[in-house]
Motif scaffolding. Structure first.
Motif, PDB file in Angstrom:
ATOM      1  N   ASP A  90     -10.015  12.352 -25.528  1.00 11.18           N
ATOM      2  CA  ASP A  90      -8.783  11.988 -26.228  1.00 11.18           C
ATOM      3  C   ASP A  90      -7.572  11.981 -25.297  1.00 11.18           C
ATOM      4  O   ASP A  90      -6.432  12.080 -25.758  1.00 11.18           O
ATOM      5  CB  ASP A  90      -8.532  12.931 -27.403  1.00 11.18           C
ATOM      6  CG  ASP A  90      -8.298  14.372 -26.954  1.00 11.18           C
ATOM      7  OD1 ASP A  90      -8.498  14.669 -25.762  1.00 11.18           O
ATOM      8  OD2 ASP A  90      -7.902  15.199 -27.809  1.00 11.18           O
ATOM      9  N   GLU A  92      -4.720  10.430 -22.792  1.00 14.95           N
ATOM     10  CA  GLU A  92      -3.922   9.216 -22.912  1.00 14.95           C
ATOM     11  C   GLU A  92      -4.365   8.128 -21.941  1.00 14.95           C
ATOM     12  O   GLU A  92      -4.290   6.944 -22.251  1.00 14.95           O
ATOM     13  CB  GLU A  92      -2.444   9.541 -22.712  1.00 14.95           C
ATOM     14  CG  GLU A  92      -1.868  10.383 -23.846  1.00 14.95           C
ATOM     15  CD  GLU A  92      -0.392  10.651 -23.680  1.00 14.95           C
ATOM     16  OE1 GLU A  92       0.160  10.347 -22.602  1.00 14.95           O
ATOM     17  OE2 GLU A  92       0.222  11.165 -24.635  1.00 14.95           O
ATOM     18  N   THR A 131      -8.515   7.783 -35.028  1.00 14.59           N
ATOM     19  CA  THR A 131      -8.424   9.178 -35.445  1.00 14.59           C
ATOM     20  C   THR A 131      -6.945   9.570 -35.393  1.00 14.59           C
ATOM     21  O   THR A 131      -6.244   9.167 -34.474  1.00 14.59           O
ATOM     22  CB  THR A 131      -9.239  10.061 -34.483  1.00 14.59           C
ATOM     23  OG1 THR A 131     -10.612   9.654 -34.526  1.00 14.59           O
ATOM     24  CG2 THR A 131      -9.136  11.529 -34.874  1.00 14.59           C
ATOM     25  N   PRO A 132      -6.428  10.318 -36.390  1.00 11.93           N
ATOM     26  CA  PRO A 132      -4.991  10.641 -36.417  1.00 11.93           C
ATOM     27  C   PRO A 132      -4.440  11.175 -35.107  1.00 11.93           C
ATOM     28  O   PRO A 132      -3.351  10.763 -34.673  1.00 11.93           O
ATOM     29  CB  PRO A 132      -4.908  11.703 -37.538  1.00 11.93           C
ATOM     30  CG  PRO A 132      -5.997  11.302 -38.473  1.00 11.93           C
ATOM     31  CD  PRO A 132      -7.126  10.814 -37.595  1.00 11.93           C
ATOM     32  N   SER A 133      -5.166  12.061 -34.439  1.00 13.78           N
ATOM     33  CA  SER A 133      -4.658  12.603 -33.173  1.00 13.78           C
ATOM     34  C   SER A 133      -4.576  11.521 -32.099  1.00 13.78           C
ATOM     35  O   SER A 133      -3.678  11.530 -31.253  1.00 13.78           O
ATOM     36  CB  SER A 133      -5.554  13.745 -32.688  1.00 13.78           C
ATOM     37  OG  SER A 133      -6.881  13.286 -32.440  1.00 13.78           O
ATOM     38  N   ALA A 135      -4.032   8.287 -32.788  1.00 11.88           N
ATOM     39  CA  ALA A 135      -2.907   7.441 -33.191  1.00 11.88           C
ATOM     40  C   ALA A 135      -1.586   8.020 -32.691  1.00 11.88           C
ATOM     41  O   ALA A 135      -0.713   7.274 -32.223  1.00 11.88           O
ATOM     42  CB  ALA A 135      -2.883   7.291 -34.712  1.00 11.88           C
ATOM     43  N   ARG A 136      -1.459   9.341 -32.767  1.00 10.13           N
ATOM     44  CA  ARG A 136      -0.231   9.981 -32.277  1.00 10.13           C
ATOM     45  C   ARG A 136      -0.073   9.755 -30.781  1.00 10.13           C
ATOM     46  O   ARG A 136       1.023   9.477 -30.294  1.00 10.13           O
ATOM     47  CB  ARG A 136      -0.253  11.483 -32.587  1.00 10.13           C
ATOM     48  CG  ARG A 136       0.012  11.806 -34.056  1.00 10.13           C
ATOM     49  CD  ARG A 136       0.293  13.277 -34.254  1.00 10.13           C
ATOM     50  NE  ARG A 136      -0.850  14.114 -33.924  1.00 10.13           N
ATOM     51  CZ  ARG A 136      -1.807  14.439 -34.789  1.00 10.13           C
ATOM     52  NH1 ARG A 136      -1.757  13.980 -36.032  1.00 10.13           N
ATOM     53  NH2 ARG A 136      -2.804  15.210 -34.434  1.00 10.13           N
ATOM     54  N   LYS A 137      -1.177   9.864 -30.049  1.00 14.13           N
ATOM     55  CA  LYS A 137      -1.101   9.666 -28.601  1.00 14.13           C
ATOM     56  C   LYS A 137      -0.838   8.201 -28.269  1.00 14.13           C
ATOM     57  O   LYS A 137      -0.148   7.890 -27.288  1.00 14.13           O
ATOM     58  CB  LYS A 137      -2.384  10.158 -27.934  1.00 14.13           C
ATOM     59  CG  LYS A 137      -2.521  11.671 -28.005  1.00 14.13           C
ATOM     60  CD  LYS A 137      -3.687  12.194 -27.195  1.00 14.13           C
ATOM     61  CE  LYS A 137      -3.719  13.716 -27.249  1.00 14.13           C
ATOM     62  NZ  LYS A 137      -4.776  14.302 -26.401  1.00 14.13           N
ATOM     63  N   LEU A 139       0.943   6.167 -30.102  1.00 16.04           N
ATOM     64  CA  LEU A 139       2.376   5.989 -30.337  1.00 16.04           C
ATOM     65  C   LEU A 139       3.182   6.561 -29.179  1.00 16.04           C
ATOM     66  O   LEU A 139       4.193   5.981 -28.755  1.00 16.04           O
ATOM     67  CB  LEU A 139       2.784   6.674 -31.643  1.00 16.04           C
ATOM     68  CG  LEU A 139       2.391   5.966 -32.941  1.00 16.04           C
ATOM     69  CD1 LEU A 139       2.726   6.843 -34.145  1.00 16.04           C
ATOM     70  CD2 LEU A 139       3.099   4.625 -33.057  1.00 16.04           C
ATOM     71  N   ASN A 140       2.737   7.687 -28.663  1.00 14.25           N
ATOM     72  CA  ASN A 140       3.423   8.290 -27.532  1.00 14.25           C
ATOM     73  C   ASN A 140       3.365   7.375 -26.304  1.00 14.25           C
ATOM     74  O   ASN A 140       4.327   7.288 -25.533  1.00 14.25           O
ATOM     75  CB  ASN A 140       2.802   9.654 -27.201  1.00 14.25           C
ATOM     76  CG  ASN A 140       3.558  10.389 -26.107  1.00 14.25           C
ATOM     77  OD1 ASN A 140       4.763  10.604 -26.220  1.00 14.25           O
ATOM     78  ND2 ASN A 140       2.860  10.777 -25.048  1.00 14.25           N
ATOM     79  N   ARG A 143       5.971   4.820 -26.669  1.00 11.49           N
ATOM     80  CA  ARG A 143       7.307   5.358 -26.403  1.00 11.49           C
ATOM     81  C   ARG A 143       7.494   5.677 -24.929  1.00 11.49           C
ATOM     82  O   ARG A 143       8.581   5.498 -24.371  1.00 11.49           O
ATOM     83  CB  ARG A 143       7.536   6.634 -27.221  1.00 11.49           C
ATOM     84  CG  ARG A 143       7.498   6.435 -28.726  1.00 11.49           C
ATOM     85  CD  ARG A 143       7.901   7.703 -29.453  1.00 11.49           C
ATOM     86  NE  ARG A 143       7.718   7.590 -30.894  1.00 11.49           N
ATOM     87  CZ  ARG A 143       6.728   8.148 -31.569  1.00 11.49           C
ATOM     88  NH1 ARG A 143       5.815   8.864 -30.933  1.00 11.49           N
ATOM     89  NH2 ARG A 143       6.634   7.994 -32.877  1.00 11.49           N
TER      90      ARG A 143
END
Length: 220
Positions: A90, A92, A131-133, A135-137, A139-140, A143
């Motif tokens: 997981d 990046e 997977t939600p985790s 998706a957060r990465k 998005l990061n 950004r």
């Protein structure tokens, strides 16, 4: 009546292939057409299949050709095939490379059966299942995009000796210290010292992290 979806599972671990197949065995609209143990084998089997494959569940770390490279080649030749990465990684960097190579989604292997099935359906409908985790990465990453030049500079700063690389390659095979010592004609204490130096240079604290970091930096 639901459309029958033709899937394949690509993973170098037969146990995990069976586990994924079992998760999807409850759904009548899913058919596992073939399994493969490497990217090379997947490409060969896709070419051999008479009917098109709808979606591939793709592992990352595999011999001969990893899942990220295989994804790029498959997408270039068969753009209609959807590819969901299904992995334990997981970080990046791998997420970024997988998306760059055309992955349609990115899931962790502990995804529950119903969530895995829904991810397949979502992907076939044009969505990007994650997977939600993850998706957060992702998005990061949007950004704060990875800087290729900075990553390259970071890789260049790590210098392993030839012997340290040999030890790492043995670690990557899952061998214990005593076996590594025998293979490289070293004492176990010398092997431990090399591994301590590798940990320090790569700034890691376990064998698994050392191997993953070395592969990420293309040191092995």
């Amino acid at each position: 009546m639901k459309k029958l979806l033709r899937l394949s599972i690509v993973d170098d671990n037969p146990f995990l292939i069976n586990a994924v197949a079992d998760k999807l065995s409850f759904y009548d609209d899913i058919r596992i057409v073939f399994t493969a143990h490497s990217g090379v084998q997947a490409l060969s089997k896709i070419a051999f299949e008479g009917k098109p494959i709808d979606l591939i569940l793709m592992d990352i770390e595999m011999p001969e050709m990893d899942g990220i490279e295989a994804t790029g080649l498959i997408k270039a030749k068969y753009p209609q095939i959807k590819i969901l990465m299904l992995t334990v990684f997981d970080d990046e960097s791998r997420i970024f490379r997988a998306i760059q190579n055309g992955a349609d989604g990115y899931l962790l292997k502990d995804t529950a059966p119903e969530d895995l099935y829904q991810a397949v359906i979502q992907t076939m409908a044009g969505g990007a299942a994650m997977t939600p985790s993850i998706a957060r990465k992702a998005l990061n990453l949007l950004r704060n995009p990875l800087e290729p030049s900075a990553a390259a500079d970071q890789c260049d700063q790590v210098k392993l000796s030839g012997r340290e690389v040999e030890v790492l390659e043995q670690l990557a095979k899952g061998l214990p210290y005593t076996r590594i010592a025998e293979n490289l004609f070293l004492s176990p204490s010398t092997v431990r010292k090399h591994i301590e130096n590798i940990y320090q240079k790569l700034q890691v604290h376990s064998k698994l992290d050392a191997v993953q970091e070395a592969r990420l930096r293309r040191l092995i």
